[in-house]
Design a protein around this motif. Structure first.
Motif, short mmCIF file in Angstrom:
data_model
loop_
_atom_site.label_atom_id
_atom_site.label_comp_id
_atom_site.label_asym_id
_atom_site.label_seq_id
_atom_site.Cartn_x
_atom_site.Cartn_y
_atom_site.Cartn_z
N GLY A 70 12.17 14.28 14.41
CA GLY A 70 12.83 15.38 15.11
C GLY A 70 12.62 15.44 16.60
O GLY A 70 13.08 16.38 17.25
N ALA A 71 11.97 14.44 17.18
CA ALA A 71 11.73 14.44 18.63
C ALA A 71 13.00 14.02 19.38
O ALA A 71 13.75 13.16 18.92
N GLN A 72 13.22 14.66 20.53
CA GLN A 72 14.38 14.34 21.35
C GLN A 72 14.22 12.97 22.01
O GLN A 72 13.15 12.64 22.54
N ILE A 73 15.26 12.16 21.96
CA ILE A 73 15.26 10.83 22.57
C ILE A 73 15.82 10.92 23.98
O ILE A 73 16.89 11.50 24.19
N PRO A 74 15.12 10.38 24.98
CA PRO A 74 15.62 10.45 26.36
C PRO A 74 16.93 9.67 26.54
O PRO A 74 17.20 8.71 25.83
N HIS A 75 17.72 10.10 27.51
CA HIS A 75 18.98 9.45 27.89
C HIS A 75 19.85 9.21 26.66
O HIS A 75 20.29 8.10 26.37
N ASP A 76 20.08 10.30 25.94
CA ASP A 76 20.83 10.21 24.68
C ASP A 76 22.33 10.19 24.94
O ASP A 76 22.80 10.40 26.06
N ILE A 77 23.08 9.94 23.88
CA ILE A 77 24.53 9.88 23.94
C ILE A 77 25.13 10.97 23.03
O ILE A 77 26.26 10.86 22.56
N ARG A 78 24.39 12.04 22.80
CA ARG A 78 24.79 13.09 21.86
C ARG A 78 26.19 13.62 22.14
O ARG A 78 26.97 13.85 21.22
N LYS A 79 26.51 13.85 23.39
CA LYS A 79 27.79 14.48 23.74
C LYS A 79 28.85 13.47 24.17
O LYS A 79 29.90 13.86 24.68
N GLY A 80 28.57 12.20 23.95
CA GLY A 80 29.50 11.20 24.46
C GLY A 80 29.93 10.18 23.43
O GLY A 80 29.77 10.37 22.22
N VAL A 81 30.49 9.09 23.94
CA VAL A 81 31.03 8.01 23.11
C VAL A 81 30.62 6.67 23.70
O VAL A 81 30.26 6.56 24.87
N TRP A 82 30.72 5.63 22.87
CA TRP A 82 30.31 4.30 23.30
C TRP A 82 31.15 3.23 22.60
O TRP A 82 31.76 3.49 21.56
N VAL A 83 31.15 2.05 23.21
CA VAL A 83 31.72 0.86 22.57
C VAL A 83 30.73 -0.27 22.77
O VAL A 83 30.16 -0.44 23.85
N CYS A 84 30.47 -1.02 21.72
CA CYS A 84 29.58 -2.17 21.77
C CYS A 84 30.44 -3.43 21.65
O CYS A 84 31.25 -3.53 20.73
N PHE A 85 30.27 -4.35 22.58
CA PHE A 85 31.09 -5.55 22.58
C PHE A 85 30.21 -6.78 22.77
O PHE A 85 29.02 -6.68 23.06
#
Length: 450
Positions: free
Chosen positions: A285-300
């Motif tokens: 349950g610990a918060q992870i720094p520099h998260d992507i909670r509110k965003g989106v990503w693509v892995c290529f």
């Protein structure tokens, strides 16, 4: 990259993009706030079940009362003001309106609104992603048949993720995975509107003060909304859903290349070409720094030595092998970004994301042991949550999509954690949404057989 310039030209020419909007809730109100700044559009009409609330929201975000005082749609079209009412049929049939923005949040109503708009040659920007998750490719087919545009809403995460996927592919990269972030722990799956604020980090008093809808917020928390939006991404971007649902691995932005690669190479994916969601919380349950909670990503993938060397030379963050990289948009601004869809559809005749296949589905999964005679209460409620599944598996097994699992009665017991099947319920088959969904299922079964 010149949408703004072209919108300004429409304004200068006295030929704004003419819009009708159905639903003036949170998303719609956010767009209304920005619409004041967009000179190349004219919101001819806004309809809502509660017109007075719509007017109150418009006043809240800075509209002058005279701007929404038109006495009719005809008056609005001629004067440049906006008419606010409750008749959506009048809106979709009005000849001066080009684009309908559907943002009711009601998936059954949304399908009906979209189909009616297509019949009257109106483009649709569908904010109600719940409808897109179980009927998206069917709606896209109907729009194509009518010669109009059906589009996802820019500002919501699916359209933004599709934008990143398109960017990667246009650059020549092979897309390995795409998705969004989320706040997730496994026990959230059982959350109900009674428990959501404890998990969310608000008191009931704070939630009441903010007029926050516990069922809507619970749909995010219990995994339903991430499944819905992941299905929309998969169906638009040609990606696959995990066989047994989203994995939700914990990680920050820089962890994505290591996480979102095949399991055989140390990641969490069954194979390349999939969707998933990254959690911003560790297992404890610990918060992870520099998260992507509110965003989106693509892995290529850098699938040649030269590309991998370029990654290294330009010091980008990759996985530990140097092969996989991600790009991302850390924040999504919901209705504040919807102008991109309006400009893209109105000027370029191009959707900001659209379902092209039926690859992924969201099944209604029992939150607890459910008994015969109980009535399912749909997304964010007390009985079911959404579980992402491959569409072929969902249809073959007869799973009820989450979007159609509202106000239906169980005719059999369903164990906790099990998907609800059509044979388990007594459903209302007399809706546009049900009929369109059945058309899609028949088409999918035929395609699989071939």
């Amino acid at each position: 990259m010149n949408l703004f310039t072209q919108m300004q030209k429409r304004a200068e020419d006295g030929n704004p993009v003419r819009i009708g909007m159905i639903g003036a809730g949170k998303f719609g109100t956010m767009f209304l706030a920005q619409a004041l700044r967009l000179k190349g559009i004219h919101i001819v009409g806004v309809v809502d079940l509660h017109p007075d609330v719509a007017k109150s929201n418009m006043k809240l975000v800075g509209w002058d009362e005279a701007a929404y005082a038109a006495q009719s749609l005809n008056d609005a079209a001629q004067s440049g003001a906006t008419f606010v009412g409750d008749n959506w049929e009048a809106l979709v049939t009005h000849p001066d309106i080009e684009i309908i923005i559907e943002c009711t949040g009601n998936p059954l109503a949304a399908v009906t609104h979209c189909l009616a708009a297509f019949n009257h040659k109106k483009h649709i920007i569908n904010v109600t992603v719940e409808a897109d998750a179980f009927c998206g490719s069917g709606l896209a087919d109907k729009a194509r048949d009518a010669g109009v545009i059906y589009s996802m809403a820019y500002g919501d995460q699916p359209a933004l993720a599709c934008d990143l996927v398109d960017w990667a592919r246009t650059c020549g990269f092979s897309v390995v995975s795409a998705g969004r972030g989320h706040k997730w722990l496994p026990h959230y799956r059982q959350s109900t509107p009674d428990t959501v604020w404890d998990h969310w980090g608000l008191t009931a008093k704070q939630a009441k003060r903010g007029r926050l809808n516990p069922k809507m917020f619970n749909a995010f928390l219990d995994g339903s909304k991430p499944a819905i939006e992941s299905a929309a991404i998969a169906n638009a971007a040609g990606l696959d859903a995990p066989d047994n649902g989203l994995v939700f691995p914990p990680g920050g932005i820089d962890d994505v290349p290591n996480l979102m690669r095949p399991r055989s190479e140390g990641g969490v994916l069954d194979r390349k070409g999939m969707v998933d969601v990254v959690s911003c919380l560790t297992a404890d349950g610990a918060q992870i720094p520099h998260d992507i909670r509110k965003g989106v990503w693509v892995c290529f993938e850098g699938d040649t030595e030269y590309l991998r060397n370029c990654f290294e030379e330009y010091k980008v963050v990759t996985d530990d092998s140097g092969r996989y990289m991600c790009n991302y948009k850390r924040w999504h601004l919901i209705g504040l970004e919807l102008g991109v869809s309006v400009a893209s559809v109105g000027i370029r005749q191009e959707p900001t994301g659209v379902a092209r296949e039926f690859r992924a589905d969201v099944a209604a999964v029992a939150k607890r042991d459910l008994a015969k005679g109980e009535i399912l209460d749909g997304e964010g409620g007390y009985t079911v949550s959404g579980g992402l599944r491959p569409a072929a598996k969902s249809v073959a097994e007869g799973y009820v999509p989450l979007g159609l699992a509202h106000n239906v009665t169980l005719v059999k017991d369903v164990a906790a954690g099990e998907p609800v099947k059509w044979s388990d319920v007594e459903a209302d088959t007399n809706t546009d949404a049900y009929r369109l969904r059945r058309e899609m299922e028949v088409k999918l079964i035929a395609n699989v057989a071939v």
